[in-house]
Design a protein around this motif. Structure first.
Motif, PDB file in Angstrom:
ATOM      1  N   HIS A 241       0.673  -1.248   0.087  1.00  0.00           N
ATOM      2  CA  HIS A 241      -0.043   0.152   0.026  1.00  0.00           C
ATOM      3  C   HIS A 241       0.945   1.335   0.200  1.00  0.00           C
ATOM      4  O   HIS A 241       0.543   2.223  -0.983  1.00  0.00           O
ATOM      5  CB  HIS A 241      -0.996   0.212   1.101  1.00  0.00           C
ATOM      6  N   ILE A 242       1.885   1.353   0.958  1.00  0.00           N
ATOM      7  CA  ILE A 242       2.593   2.509   1.132  1.00  0.00           C
ATOM      8  C   ILE A 242       3.410   2.696  -0.105  1.00  0.00           C
ATOM      9  O   ILE A 242       3.717   3.714  -0.949  1.00  0.00           O
ATOM     10  CB  ILE A 242       3.494   2.507   2.328  1.00  0.00           C
ATOM     11  N   THR A 243       3.969   1.481  -0.943  1.00  0.00           N
ATOM     12  CA  THR A 243       4.838   1.660  -1.899  1.00  0.00           C
ATOM     13  C   THR A 243       3.843   2.237  -3.200  1.00  0.00           C
ATOM     14  O   THR A 243       4.467   2.963  -3.935  1.00  0.00           O
ATOM     15  CB  THR A 243       5.345   0.300  -2.262  1.00  0.00           C
ATOM     16  N   HIS A 244       2.634   1.797  -3.356  1.00  0.00           N
ATOM     17  CA  HIS A 244       1.833   2.017  -4.404  1.00  0.00           C
ATOM     18  C   HIS A 244       1.543   3.550  -4.177  1.00  0.00           C
ATOM     19  O   HIS A 244       1.255   4.291  -5.095  1.00  0.00           O
ATOM     20  CB  HIS A 244       0.586   1.146  -4.613  1.00  0.00           C
ATOM     21  N   LEU A 245       1.115   4.028  -3.147  1.00  0.00           N
ATOM     22  CA  LEU A 245       0.787   5.410  -2.623  1.00  0.00           C
ATOM     23  C   LEU A 245       1.849   6.322  -3.341  1.00  0.00           C
ATOM     24  O   LEU A 245       1.809   7.404  -3.925  1.00  0.00           O
ATOM     25  CB  LEU A 245       0.423   5.676  -1.310  1.00  0.00           C
ATOM     26  N   ILE A 246       3.178   6.055  -2.819  1.00  0.00           N
ATOM     27  CA  ILE A 246       4.352   6.907  -3.185  1.00  0.00           C
ATOM     28  C   ILE A 246       4.523   6.950  -4.594  1.00  0.00           C
ATOM     29  O   ILE A 246       4.964   7.942  -5.405  1.00  0.00           O
ATOM     30  CB  ILE A 246       5.534   6.474  -2.254  1.00  0.00           C
ATOM     31  N   SER A 247       4.279   5.588  -5.070  1.00  0.00           N
ATOM     32  CA  SER A 247       4.578   5.721  -6.561  1.00  0.00           C
ATOM     33  C   SER A 247       3.507   6.324  -7.388  1.00  0.00           C
ATOM     34  O   SER A 247       3.898   6.958  -8.502  1.00  0.00           O
ATOM     35  CB  SER A 247       4.542   4.176  -6.870  1.00  0.00           C
ATOM     36  N   CYS A 248       2.408   6.306  -7.228  1.00  0.00           N
ATOM     37  CA  CYS A 248       1.277   7.118  -7.719  1.00  0.00           C
ATOM     38  C   CYS A 248       1.524   8.563  -7.324  1.00  0.00           C
ATOM     39  O   CYS A 248       1.189   9.269  -8.459  1.00  0.00           O
ATOM     40  CB  CYS A 248      -0.028   6.707  -7.259  1.00  0.00           C
ATOM     41  N   GLY A 249       1.942   9.064  -6.421  1.00  0.00           N
ATOM     42  CA  GLY A 249       2.164  10.296  -6.019  1.00  0.00           C
ATOM     43  C   GLY A 249       3.138  10.984  -6.940  1.00  0.00           C
ATOM     44  O   GLY A 249       3.195  12.141  -7.415  1.00  0.00           O
ATOM     45  N   THR A 250       4.050  10.243  -7.256  1.00  0.00           N
ATOM     46  CA  THR A 250       5.294  10.412  -8.071  1.00  0.00           C
ATOM     47  C   THR A 250       4.953  10.541  -9.400  1.00  0.00           C
ATOM     48  O   THR A 250       5.365  11.392 -10.072  1.00  0.00           O
ATOM     49  CB  THR A 250       6.567   9.626  -7.776  1.00  0.00           C
ATOM     50  N   ALA A 251       4.275   9.444  -9.791  1.00  0.00           N
ATOM     51  CA  ALA A 251       3.896   9.433 -11.242  1.00  0.00           C
ATOM     52  C   ALA A 251       3.137  10.409 -11.933  1.00  0.00           C
ATOM     53  O   ALA A 251       2.955  10.719 -12.918  1.00  0.00           O
ATOM     54  CB  ALA A 251       3.504   7.919 -11.500  1.00  0.00           C
ATOM     55  N   ILE A 252       2.066  10.851 -10.845  1.00  0.00           N
ATOM     56  CA  ILE A 252       0.960  11.690 -11.513  1.00  0.00           C
ATOM     57  C   ILE A 252       0.768  13.231 -11.089  1.00  0.00           C
ATOM     58  O   ILE A 252       1.365  13.905 -11.736  1.00  0.00           O
ATOM     59  CB  ILE A 252      -0.571  10.869 -11.281  1.00  0.00           C
ATOM     60  N   CYS A 253       0.297  13.398  -9.741  1.00  0.00           N
ATOM     61  CA  CYS A 253       0.305  14.629  -9.146  1.00  0.00           C
ATOM     62  C   CYS A 253       0.264  14.638  -7.852  1.00  0.00           C
ATOM     63  O   CYS A 253      -0.795  15.181  -7.172  1.00  0.00           O
ATOM     64  CB  CYS A 253      -0.743  15.432  -9.852  1.00  0.00           C
ATOM     65  N   GLY A 254       1.314  13.948  -7.170  1.00  0.00           N
ATOM     66  CA  GLY A 254       1.394  14.021  -5.497  1.00  0.00           C
ATOM     67  C   GLY A 254       0.387  13.853  -4.780  1.00  0.00           C
ATOM     68  O   GLY A 254      -0.266  12.588  -4.889  1.00  0.00           O
ATOM     69  N   GLY A 255      -0.172  14.701  -3.958  1.00  0.00           N
ATOM     70  CA  GLY A 255      -1.204  14.717  -2.948  1.00  0.00           C
ATOM     71  C   GLY A 255      -2.582  14.309  -3.739  1.00  0.00           C
ATOM     72  O   GLY A 255      -3.363  13.591  -3.087  1.00  0.00           O
ATOM     73  N   SER A 256      -2.917  14.936  -4.638  1.00  0.00           N
ATOM     74  CA  SER A 256      -3.918  14.448  -5.390  1.00  0.00           C
ATOM     75  C   SER A 256      -4.080  13.113  -5.631  1.00  0.00           C
ATOM     76  O   SER A 256      -5.140  12.560  -5.638  1.00  0.00           O
ATOM     77  CB  SER A 256      -4.189  15.458  -6.638  1.00  0.00           C
ATOM     78  N   ALA A 257      -3.014  12.562  -6.452  1.00  0.00           N
ATOM     79  CA  ALA A 257      -3.250  10.945  -6.699  1.00  0.00           C
ATOM     80  C   ALA A 257      -3.238  10.401  -5.496  1.00  0.00           C
ATOM     81  O   ALA A 257      -4.024   9.390  -5.594  1.00  0.00           O
ATOM     82  CB  ALA A 257      -1.807  10.763  -7.541  1.00  0.00           C
ATOM     83  N   ILE A 258      -2.725  10.595  -4.327  1.00  0.00           N
ATOM     84  CA  ILE A 258      -2.648   9.920  -3.101  1.00  0.00           C
ATOM     85  C   ILE A 258      -3.885  10.070  -2.368  1.00  0.00           C
ATOM     86  O   ILE A 258      -4.473   8.940  -2.023  1.00  0.00           O
ATOM     87  CB  ILE A 258      -1.569  10.160  -2.129  1.00  0.00           C
TER      88      ILE A 258
END
Length: 350
Positions: free
Chosen positions: A146-163
């Motif tokens: 979960h934490i891996t995917h959250l950080i990866s999505c935040g980096t890949a798309i748009c930070g806090g919005s993606a998280i």
């Protein structure tokens, strides 16, 4: 799967204010002999509010740029603390959304479409590459999925919005969300200061820098802040490409539900992007809009400056310490890879 309309853009740098707010209070002082009882304590107790108002007033002047506003917010957070943390956290998301819509009144739709097409390939490749690399690196570091995917999505798309969008789909725990948000927030703060320096050092064009910001910086607020510090054309390119990138929240969130086998989930859609597109179309095809457009753009830039001050005021040392080494290593590693690879690609293709 259900799609809900409400969307709160909480980017750490929403982009979202940092979790674990700092609650520092100046210790009461002893009133001197003959003084009115409680007067010194009251003065001390009001110090954070006074400092907040003074620094906010500076941010409203023409001399305050987005990086300066962020720095003032950070100073506030690390000294007397933010006395209005709950209020600023609520205001940040909406203020950023309205500011982005206002920036649309300063852009041309045809130029925006061209910039968006130019960044489409970079966006798709960087999102896929970041999510894949994050999965491998997270397993190597021994982090949870979960934490891996959250950080990866935040980096890949748009930070806090993606998280904020992916977290409920994962049914992530509150501490997992907090750590992911704090990680991308810290990196956004670094990017806002570092990217313009690197851009000038490498003599990047306005178009190159705007595209690099949109791809390599997490949150919309930091993207717009860094690009605005670099130049007007960079701001237009960065804002357009970044908002197009933010639309990937929806397919990534739906894909997350499938990969993690989650059912009956709700995906939040960034509807404020439609407001940005509408403002841009009005500015391009309705000449009467040009009478008020410059004032709306100026007001939007002022709103962005205040947004970054609020974000900086929410980053306490407690939030930084709460991240821990492994999530921060993952977030930093992904961010550096995305930044360097995208910069190399931009330099050799534009």
């Amino acid at each position: 799967m259900k799609v809900t309309r409400p969307f709160t853009h909480t980017s750490a740098f929403v982009d979202a204010p940092a979790p674990h707010p700092q609650a520092l209070h100046t210790p009461p002082t002893v009133a001197p002999a003959g003084a009115t009882p409680g007067l010194a304590a009251n003065r001390s107790g009001h110090l954070p509010q006074v400092v907040f108002v003074v620094l906010l007033g500076i941010c409203l002047t023409p001399w305050a740029s987005p990086p300066v506003a962020l720095a003032l917010g950070l100073v506030l957070a690390q000294t007397v603390g933010n006395p209005f943390l709950a209020q600023t956290r609520k205001l940040t998301a909406k203020l950023l959304q309205y500011s982005v819509i206002g920036l649309g009144f300063g852009m041309n739709a045809q130029a925006a479409v061209q910039a968006g097409q130019q960044g489409l390939l970079f966006t798709a490749a960087s999102i896929a590459g970041t999510l894949g690399l994050g999965y491998v690196a997270g397993r190597w570091l021994g982090l949870g999925r979960h934490i891996t995917h959250l950080i990866s999505c935040g980096t890949a798309i748009c930070g806090g919005s993606a998280i904020a969008a992916v977290g409920p789909v994962l049914r992530a725990k509150e501490e997992e969300m907090s750590v992911a948000l704090a990680t991308v927030f810290v990196l956004n703060a670094l990017a806002l200061f570092a990217f313009p320096v690197v851009g000038h050092a490498l003599s990047l064009s306005q178009n190159q820098f705007g595209l690099w910001c949109a791809i390599a910086i997490h949150d919309t607020s930091s993207v717009v802040g860094a690009a605005a510090a670099y130049g007007e054309q960079a701001l237009q390119v960065a804002t357009t490409v970044k908002l197009a990138r933010a639309l990937w929240i929806v397919p990534v969130a739906l894909g997350t539900a499938l990969v993690f086998r989650q059912k009956d989930v709700k995906v939040k859609i960034p509807y404020f992007i439609l407001g940005f597109i509408g403002a841009m179309l009005l500015n391009t095809y309705v000449p009467a809009t040009h009478v008020v457009a410059p004032y709306l753009v100026q007001l939007a830039k002022l709103g962005l400056t205040v947004t970054l001050f609020f974000i900086g005021a929410g980053l306490s040392m407690r939030a930084v310490k709460a991240v821990g080494p492994k999530p921060f290593i993952l977030g930093t590693g992904l961010w550096l890879v995305v930044s360097l690879v995208s910069l190399y690609a931009i330099l050799h293709s534009l």
